[in-house]
Scaffold this motif. Structure first.
Motif, PDB file in Angstrom:
ATOM      1  N   GLY A  81       0.651  -1.359  -0.014  1.00 15.42           N
ATOM      2  CA  GLY A  81      -0.102   0.085  -0.060  1.00 15.42           C
ATOM      3  C   GLY A  81       0.938   1.124   0.064  1.00 15.42           C
ATOM      4  N   GLU A  82       2.239   1.248  -0.035  1.00 15.76           N
ATOM      5  CA  GLU A  82       2.859   2.182   0.099  1.00 15.76           C
ATOM      6  C   GLU A  82       3.610   2.399  -1.359  1.00 15.76           C
ATOM      7  OE1 GLU A  82       7.331   2.914   2.116  1.00 15.76           O
ATOM      8  OE2 GLU A  82       5.832   2.039   3.261  1.00 15.76           O
ATOM      9  N   LEU A  83       3.605   3.998  -1.758  1.00 19.09           N
ATOM     10  CA  LEU A  83       4.179   4.223  -2.875  1.00 19.09           C
ATOM     11  C   LEU A  83       5.834   3.879  -2.951  1.00 19.09           C
ATOM     12  CD1 LEU A  83       4.161   5.428  -5.771  1.00 19.09           C
ATOM     13  CD2 LEU A  83       4.295   7.817  -4.682  1.00 19.09           C
ATOM     14  N   ARG A  84       6.314   3.306  -3.804  1.00 21.14           N
ATOM     15  CA  ARG A  84       7.781   3.093  -3.720  1.00 21.14           C
ATOM     16  C   ARG A  84       8.458   3.696  -4.985  1.00 21.14           C
ATOM     17  NH1 ARG A  84       8.934  -1.842  -0.954  1.00 21.14           N
ATOM     18  NH2 ARG A  84       7.526  -1.696   0.687  1.00 21.14           N
ATOM     19  N   GLY A  85       7.795   4.217  -5.852  1.00 25.31           N
ATOM     20  CA  GLY A  85       8.312   4.927  -7.004  1.00 25.31           C
ATOM     21  C   GLY A  85       7.409   5.256  -8.178  1.00 25.31           C
ATOM     22  N   ALA A  86       7.603   6.535  -8.762  1.00 23.17           N
ATOM     23  CA  ALA A  86       6.779   6.761  -9.949  1.00 23.17           C
ATOM     24  C   ALA A  86       7.670   7.474 -10.988  1.00 23.17           C
ATOM     25  CB  ALA A  86       5.637   7.651  -9.150  1.00 23.17           C
ATOM     26  N   THR A  87       7.089   7.311 -12.154  1.00 29.82           N
ATOM     27  CA  THR A  87       7.663   7.904 -13.367  1.00 29.82           C
ATOM     28  C   THR A  87       6.558   8.589 -14.130  1.00 29.82           C
ATOM     29  OG1 THR A  87       9.139   7.802 -15.342  1.00 29.82           O
ATOM     30  CG2 THR A  87       7.734   5.765 -14.968  1.00 29.82           C
ATOM     31  N   GLU A 102      14.828  -1.442  -9.585  1.00 29.50           N
ATOM     32  CA  GLU A 102      15.243  -0.543  -8.484  1.00 29.50           C
ATOM     33  C   GLU A 102      14.079  -0.436  -7.279  1.00 29.50           C
ATOM     34  OE1 GLU A 102      16.590   3.097 -10.049  1.00 29.50           O
ATOM     35  OE2 GLU A 102      18.296   2.243 -10.585  1.00 29.50           O
ATOM     36  N   VAL A 103      12.974  -0.317  -7.664  1.00 29.83           N
ATOM     37  CA  VAL A 103      11.751  -0.025  -6.712  1.00 29.83           C
ATOM     38  C   VAL A 103      11.439  -1.657  -6.084  1.00 29.83           C
ATOM     39  CG1 VAL A 103       9.396   0.217  -6.713  1.00 29.83           C
ATOM     40  CG2 VAL A 103      10.630   1.719  -7.944  1.00 29.83           C
ATOM     41  N   LEU A 104      11.462  -2.626  -6.741  1.00 27.68           N
ATOM     42  CA  LEU A 104      11.189  -3.903  -6.052  1.00 27.68           C
ATOM     43  C   LEU A 104      12.353  -4.650  -5.161  1.00 27.68           C
ATOM     44  CD1 LEU A 104       9.297  -5.636  -9.185  1.00 27.68           C
ATOM     45  CD2 LEU A 104       8.385  -4.457  -7.212  1.00 27.68           C
ATOM     46  N   ASN A 105      13.575  -3.944  -5.320  1.00 32.76           N
ATOM     47  CA  ASN A 105      14.714  -4.363  -4.812  1.00 32.76           C
ATOM     48  C   ASN A 105      15.002  -3.481  -3.583  1.00 32.76           C
ATOM     49  OD1 ASN A 105      15.069  -6.770  -6.144  1.00 32.76           O
ATOM     50  ND2 ASN A 105      16.231  -5.792  -7.664  1.00 32.76           N
ATOM     51  N   ALA A 106      14.190  -2.509  -3.527  1.00 30.53           N
ATOM     52  CA  ALA A 106      14.452  -1.343  -2.286  1.00 30.53           C
ATOM     53  C   ALA A 106      14.144  -1.775  -0.902  1.00 30.53           C
ATOM     54  CB  ALA A 106      13.712  -0.046  -2.599  1.00 30.53           C
TER      55      ALA A 106
END
Length: 106
Positions: A81-87, A102-106
């Motif tokens: 439910g948390e925003l991890r990245g956007a483009t 990068e987002v999934l491995n953060a």
């Protein structure tokens, strides 16, 4: 890839804690938005644990405002439910893969 109805995207994101990739688009967006769909479809087949959804930004005003989205296409990644990245704006497949990794491995 799911096409979101007019129900709030925030509820959809919360209901899918394993991860959601949201593409916000608009009917008038045309080629920039259309070019992302096949890329996201390939990524969806490679990441079956994630839920991919396309939503019309005009039907998601509250979601757009909550996340300060001002342009389409916008692709957003949520985990738990948390925003991890956007483009924003169209990207080539290599850039999208790198950003997702990068987002999934953060």
């Amino acid at each position: 890839m799911l096409l979101a109805d007019n129900s709030p995207l925030s509820e959809f994101v919360e209901a899918n804690p394993d991860g959601v990739i949201v593409m916000l688009t608009a009917e008038w967006c045309g080629r920039p938005c259309d070019s992302l769909v096949p890329i996201l479809e390939r990524l969806e087949s490679e990441h079956p644990h994630l839920t991919f959804v396309i939503a019309d930004y005009e039907a998601q005003g509250d979601f757009m405002a909550e996340h300060d989205i001002t342009a389409v296409p916008t692709v957003m990644a949520f985990v738990d439910g948390e925003l991890r990245g956007a483009t924003m704006f169209a990207r080539n497949e290599a850039m999208i893969r790198l950003e997702l990794s990068e987002v999934l491995n953060a």
